[in-house]
Enzyme design. Structure first.
Site, PDB file in Angstrom:
ATOM      1  N   GLN A  47       2.411   9.887   1.689  1.00 26.95           N
ATOM      2  CA  GLN A  47       4.002   9.230   1.741  1.00 26.95           C
ATOM      3  C   GLN A  47       4.830   9.815   0.525  1.00 26.95           C
ATOM      4  O   GLN A  47       6.181   9.872   0.766  1.00 26.95           O
ATOM      5  CB  GLN A  47       3.909   7.785   1.681  1.00 26.95           C
ATOM      6  CG  GLN A  47       3.268   7.227   2.946  1.00 26.95           C
ATOM      7  CD  GLN A  47       3.240   5.717   2.953  1.00 26.95           C
ATOM      8  OE1 GLN A  47       2.311   5.116   2.276  1.00 26.95           O
ATOM      9  NE2 GLN A  47       4.198   5.063   3.176  1.00 26.95           N
ATOM     10  N   HIS A  52      -2.338   7.014   7.360  1.00 24.43           N
ATOM     11  CA  HIS A  52      -1.313   7.979   6.704  1.00 24.43           C
ATOM     12  C   HIS A  52      -2.067   9.110   6.463  1.00 24.43           C
ATOM     13  O   HIS A  52      -1.462  10.363   6.513  1.00 24.43           O
ATOM     14  CB  HIS A  52      -0.928   7.356   5.627  1.00 24.43           C
ATOM     15  CG  HIS A  52       0.715   6.489   5.816  1.00 24.43           C
ATOM     16  ND1 HIS A  52       1.470   7.137   6.594  1.00 24.43           N
ATOM     17  CD2 HIS A  52       0.759   4.986   5.554  1.00 24.43           C
ATOM     18  CE1 HIS A  52       2.468   6.104   6.456  1.00 24.43           C
ATOM     19  NE2 HIS A  52       2.112   4.841   5.953  1.00 24.43           N
ATOM     20  N   CYS A  95       6.375  -0.301   7.671  1.00 24.30           N
ATOM     21  CA  CYS A  95       5.908   0.860   6.624  1.00 24.30           C
ATOM     22  C   CYS A  95       7.172   1.328   5.740  1.00 24.30           C
ATOM     23  O   CYS A  95       8.101   1.502   6.080  1.00 24.30           O
ATOM     24  CB  CYS A  95       5.359   1.896   7.501  1.00 24.30           C
ATOM     25  SG  CYS A  95       5.039   3.389   6.713  1.00 24.30           S
ATOM     26  N   LEU A  96       6.724   1.644   4.693  1.00 23.47           N
ATOM     27  CA  LEU A  96       7.852   1.985   3.610  1.00 23.47           C
ATOM     28  C   LEU A  96       8.531   3.479   4.207  1.00 23.47           C
ATOM     29  O   LEU A  96       9.420   3.939   3.801  1.00 23.47           O
ATOM     30  CB  LEU A  96       7.317   2.246   2.263  1.00 23.47           C
ATOM     31  CG  LEU A  96       6.820   1.185   1.367  1.00 23.47           C
ATOM     32  CD1 LEU A  96       6.384   1.739   0.207  1.00 23.47           C
ATOM     33  CD2 LEU A  96       7.849   0.036   1.378  1.00 23.47           C
ATOM     34  N   HIS A 140      -4.150   1.097   8.132  1.00 24.01           N
ATOM     35  CA  HIS A 140      -2.725   1.669   8.156  1.00 24.01           C
ATOM     36  C   HIS A 140      -2.563   2.871   7.267  1.00 24.01           C
ATOM     37  O   HIS A 140      -2.017   4.057   7.306  1.00 24.01           O
ATOM     38  CB  HIS A 140      -1.589   0.779   7.645  1.00 24.01           C
ATOM     39  CG  HIS A 140      -0.096   0.932   7.621  1.00 24.01           C
ATOM     40  ND1 HIS A 140       0.848   0.465   8.399  1.00 24.01           N
ATOM     41  CD2 HIS A 140       0.283   2.024   6.680  1.00 24.01           C
ATOM     42  CE1 HIS A 140       1.801   1.161   8.154  1.00 24.01           C
ATOM     43  NE2 HIS A 140       1.738   1.744   7.232  1.00 24.01           N
ATOM     44  N   GLU A 141      -3.335   2.773   5.901  1.00 22.92           N
ATOM     45  CA  GLU A 141      -3.477   3.731   4.942  1.00 22.92           C
ATOM     46  C   GLU A 141      -4.046   4.808   5.379  1.00 22.92           C
ATOM     47  O   GLU A 141      -3.775   5.921   5.024  1.00 22.92           O
ATOM     48  CB  GLU A 141      -3.591   3.090   3.425  1.00 22.92           C
ATOM     49  CG  GLU A 141      -2.675   2.135   2.784  1.00 22.92           C
ATOM     50  CD  GLU A 141      -1.094   2.221   3.120  1.00 22.92           C
ATOM     51  OE1 GLU A 141      -0.695   3.471   2.823  1.00 22.92           O
ATOM     52  OE2 GLU A 141      -0.395   1.296   3.185  1.00 22.92           O
ATOM     53  N   GLY A 193       0.938  -1.122  -0.138  1.00 23.79           N
ATOM     54  CA  GLY A 193      -0.016   0.224  -0.029  1.00 23.79           C
ATOM     55  C   GLY A 193       0.724   1.285  -0.052  1.00 23.79           C
ATOM     56  O   GLY A 193       2.034   1.369   0.486  1.00 23.79           O
TER      57      GLY A 193
END
Ligand code: ZN
Length: 174
Positions: free
Chosen positions: A52, A143, A97-98, A139-140, A47
């Protein structure tokens, strides 16, 4: 085009993203989505939220089924995603997480969520999901509210990570 994925502690990750109006779905936005997908598959991640990549708009892309380079892609694009129902709490294992390099942790999440969103054709989408898929949506969406998964772990764990990350950044800067 690959985009730069911002990394903690970049302040842009803390921005609360704003709603997208139907007339904002332009060629430019479609191109952003294409680039976000390319970047997500390149990293790789399951995702990626607009926040981000430094765009404070309520939009994220995901693909839970992709198995790697030759795997078939089933990308999802969610505009203005919203959790309309949530049920029970459980622990997601080894979340990562990226934007939070070199850290994984168990995180308390809703066990089941119902998410409503729009796609690029402004069609209404609804997902009723549990398990990993449900954690990914949460999670997304976090963000888009400027929340990182490290905000949802114990203070001790977070402090240790923040210290380690600062050290790492100092080393990188020489
Ligand atoms: Zn993330």
């Amino acid at each position: 085009m690959l985009l730069e994925v911002l990394q903690f502690p970049d302040p842009c990750l803390r921005e609360k993203a704003s709603e997208i109006a139907p007339e904002e779905v332009t060629d430019e936005l479609r191109e952003l989505v294409e680039n976000m997908l390319e970047t997500m598959y390149d990293e790789p991640g399951i995702g990626l939220a607009a926040t981000q990549v430094g765009v404070a708009k309520r939009l994220f892309v995901m693909d839970m089924e992709w198995t790697g380079e030759d795997g078939e892609r089933s990308p999802r694009v969610l505009i203005n995603p919203e959790i309309v129902e949530r049920e029970a709490r459980e622990i997601s294992e080894e979340e990562g997480c990226l934007s939070v390099p070199d850290f994984k942790s168990d995180v308390e999440r809703d066990a089941r969520v119902v998410v409503r969103a729009r796609d690029l054709d402004w069609e209404l989408l609804e997902f009723d999901v549990t398990g990993l898929e449900s954690y990914c949506f949460q999670h997304e969406i976090d963000h888009l509210d400027g929340i990182l998964f490290i905000d949802r772990v114990s203070k001790l764990k977070r402090d240790l990570y923040v210290r380690r990350r600062k050290k790492q950044l100092r080393r990188e800067q020489g």
